[in-house]
Design an enzyme around this catalytic site. Structure first.
Site, PDB file in Angstrom:
ATOM      1  N   GLU A  36      44.300 -17.016  16.054  1.00 31.13           N
ATOM      2  CA  GLU A  36      43.331 -16.220  15.300  1.00 31.13           C
ATOM      3  C   GLU A  36      42.881 -14.955  16.039  1.00 31.13           C
ATOM      4  OE1 GLU A  36      39.963 -18.537  14.213  1.00 31.13           O
ATOM      5  OE2 GLU A  36      41.044 -19.637  12.707  1.00 31.13           O
TER       6      GLU A  36
ATOM      7  N   GLU B 162      45.680 -24.389   9.309  1.00 27.94           N
ATOM      8  CA  GLU B 162      44.490 -25.197   9.591  1.00 27.94           C
ATOM      9  C   GLU B 162      43.686 -25.394   8.317  1.00 27.94           C
ATOM     10  OE1 GLU B 162      41.988 -23.678  12.646  1.00 27.94           O
ATOM     11  OE2 GLU B 162      43.642 -23.160  13.947  1.00 27.94           O
TER      12      GLU B 162
END
Ligand code: GLA
Ligand code: ZN
Length: 673
Positions: free
Chosen positions: A151, A306
């Site tokens: 991320e 995720e």
């Protein structure tokens, strides 16, 4: 480009065995439980740098090899991570330049996702680590791809970054004169006479030059991408056959994610929607929009990297997904083009800030939980529908979502403070979705030719070439939907002379002489009488932002009801070539968009996958090897009777056709004839 083609849907998620190396019994349980849950793909080593290089230059990969060997023995695969998302303390201590500098503050060692993306020292450590990992595991049969860092986010304003920013500006503008022109620096006496006078728009710096802010945000995307290239250079050289991805994050809008398409083989996405905060349907529409946005970066299958099987730990209220929602939200990801259903995380840690985050295995350490059982059901379903993996999504409709236009719109002072860009786009997305069609959510620089209908509401910034390509799209028979406060500024956020919608004026056949804004609770209305242009009539409320139009070739289809601009055009259409351009001059109630797109898609000959969808039911279709797979999902929280296309259920194997009652949270997946 290495291929992202899994043999079956990937099911699993983040796995952090480096937190349990002193518990071989737990690592053994992991494998056993993974197999029971139908888990076949884990992202491994994301935050493992301290376990991989406990001291500078001392690499300890044995534990990771054991994990991967065990995976392979048990038919489990891995996305191997590069660990740059969090560095070891010895590095921060000895090489402080790797630490980020932001808002006048030099970070201390700690937390994560906070390195300097320019630092040659950090890049050198990353290159060495990634080279070692690739050399060590290049041919390991369990490794099917690379999870690059974690991320990417944030920005650094250290002197290395300031110098890199000025270098980037010089390559873009060549002269200071061009910079001053592009940024309109004559305003408030901001003219730059030396490159060294230019600094990033830190909170304590220059924040009133939107051109500077925009270019800094473009630089942050550029420098992050450049860092990704540094990460992947050794990997692509040593393991050219293994695909690489980054995991983008829901609601991260400070990086222009479409630009990352050049550095990944497929796109990863972390999704943590607030199931249970709103109606499931509301959450489903917002989530579907993000899924189709992620798919839109490369327009190919992507990876839900995720999600939580139950709850997160960082929402204001961490409500647990109700029974059945994990299954339905997982099916929804696959329905919108994901080839994986992966969770954060496999096992709850005992300590640290995420010890209360949902996971497949909790602190009870068993497979007895409701969550485990629901994950196991998802695993079984994914196995059953595995013929669908790698299937593409083809759309006749597209919605333009432009990150840079969003950035500039957000920076604009006026006509409203909170521009609500995403809410506006999702309202158009919802109206299209109700028509039972696939929708591509694309950047304004993507190709337009594959579509019949393109919705480009709120396109504040029109970048070079976009108007011309939209004109060609309409000329060739396309239907284009524009809207208020569009075509206001160019790529430098300089307003088009001649007024809005700027380069789109001719195509739209309107000039927005003024843009009004109404306070909450204040309304106007659009009144549409029976007409020959669209099968729609009635009175629809509007407000928020309203263009006051002059018609310059367009035909008025709906008029404002009140205020000093009553009777002027609020909905217009202009024919160009074989197509037409609609202009919705104000933000309307959802009912207007629902009725508008219902009529428009019919007149534009868009073919629904399923027509007559009941409220709260959504549908998509994926295609592969001549087979078409229809996903019908019931987010209405009650029984819904849906008329299904003829085909074979991928769930039961039975023939289906005609009306079927889907229970709340129910879904059907049909291989249609
Ligand atoms: C992000 C991160 C993960 C984890 C989850 C928790 O997506 O990538 O490491 O922190 O959030 O929801
Ligand atoms: Zn820096």
């Amino acid at each position: 480009m290495a291929q992202f083609k899994l043999p079956a849907f990937g099911h699993g998620g983040d796995y952090n065995p480096d937190q349990w190396l002193d518990r071989p019994d737990v690592l053994e349980d992991d494998i056993r439980y993974m197999k029971e849950a139908g888990v076949n793909l884990l992202s491994v080593g994301i935050f493992a740098w301290a376990a991989l290089e406990p001291e500078e230059g001392k690499y300890t990969f044995g534990w990771l090899r054991d994990i991967l060997d065990n995976f392979h023995k048990n038919g489990i695969s891995a996305f191997l991570a590069t660990p740059s998302g969090a560095r070891p303390a010895w590095m921060s201590k000895k090489y402080p330049e790797v630490l980020r500098y932001e808002n006048g503050v030099k970070f201390e060692h700690g937390n994560r996702h906070n390195h300097c993306f320019t630092s040659p020292v950090y890049r050198s450590f990353v290159t060495k680590m990634n080279t070692r990992l690739a050399e060590e595991f290049a041919s390991h049969p369990a490794v099917v791809g690379w999870h690059i860092s974690n991320e990417y986010s944030g920005q650094c304003h250290c002197e290395n970054c300031q110098r890199a920013f000025r270098k980037w500006l010089k390559e873009k503008y060549h002269t200071l004169e061009n910079v001053n022109k592009a940024w309109w620096t004559s305003f408030w006496s901001k003219t730059f006479t030396d490159w060294d006078q230019i600094r990033s728009p830190e909170r304590n710096g220059e924040t009133s030059l939107t051109g500077l802010t925009l270019d800094w945000m473009r630089f942050v995307t550029h420098q992050t991408i450049d860092f990704v290239k540094c990460e992947t250079a050794p990997i692509k050289k040593i393991t050219p056959n293994l695909p690489v991805t980054i995991n983008t994050m829901q609601n991260f809008t400070f990086l222009s994610y479409p630009k990352f398409a050049e550095v990944v083989d497929f796109m990863g996405y972390d999704c943590y929607s607030k199931w249970g905060k709103y109606s499931d349907y509301r959450t489903a529409v917002d989530t579907a929009f993000t899924y189709d946005s992620v798919r839109g970066y490369l327009l190919k299958p992507w990876s839900l990297m995720e999600s939580t099987p139950s709850q997160v730990n960082w929402h204001d209220v961490c409500k647990i997904k109700r029974p059945g929602i994990h299954m339905l939200s997982s099916v929804q990801a696959v329905a919108h083009g994901s080839d994986t259903v992966m969770m954060f995380q496999w096992r709850k840690g005992r300590g640290g800030p995420e010890k209360f985050h949902g996971a497949v295995i909790g602190h009870d350490m068993t497979n007895k939980t409701r969550v485990f059982k629901e994950v196991k059901e998802v695993g079984a379903l994914l196995e059953k529908i595995s013929p669908i993996v790698n299937a593409e999504i083809k759309s006749e409709c597209a919605l333009i979502y432009d990150f840079e236009s969003f950035w500039a719109l957000n920076e604009a002072q006026g006509p409203v403070k909170d521009k609500e860009y995403h809410k506006v786009l999702v309202s158009h997305y919802e109206a299209l979705s109700k028509r039972g069609v696939n929708i591509d959510v694309i950047d304004s620089e993507k190709d337009f030719n594959a579509y019949k209908v393109i919705a480009a509401p709120y396109l504040y910034m029109v970048k070079p070439g976009v108007a011309e390509r939209l004109e060609a799209f309409v000329e060739n028979g396309g239907t284009l939907v524009l809207g208020y406060f569009s075509g206001v500024a160019d790529e430098n956020d300089l307003c088009f002379l001649g007024g809005a919608p700027g380069p789109l004026k001719k195509l739209a056949g309107v000039w927005a002489e003024e843009t009004d804004a109404l306070y909450d609770g204040q309304k106007n209305a659009i009144v549409i009488n029976k007409n020959d242009d669209i099968d729609m009539q009635g009175r629809y409320e509007c407000g928020f932002m309203l263009d006051v139009l002059n018609l310059e070739g367009a035909k008025m289809v709906g008029a404002y009801e009140s205020d000093y601009y009553a009777g002027t055009g609020a909905l217009t259409v202009k024919k160009t070539g074989k197509g037409e351009t609609w202009y919705i001059a104000a933000r309307t109630e959802q009912r207007f968009l629902d009725d508008f797109y219902k009529a428009l898609l019919k007149s534009s000959n868009v073919t629904p996958i399923v027509s007559g969808l009941p409220d709260g039911v959504t549908v998509t279709e994926r295609e592969k090897d001549g087979n078409r797979y229809v996903f019908v999902m019931n987010f209405s929280e009650k029984d819904a009777s849906v008329s299904l296309p003829e085909g074979v259920s991928m769930i039961t194997g039975e023939c289906v056709k005609g009306l079927k009652v889907l229970p709340a949270n129910g879904f059907e997946i049909i291989c249609r004839k």
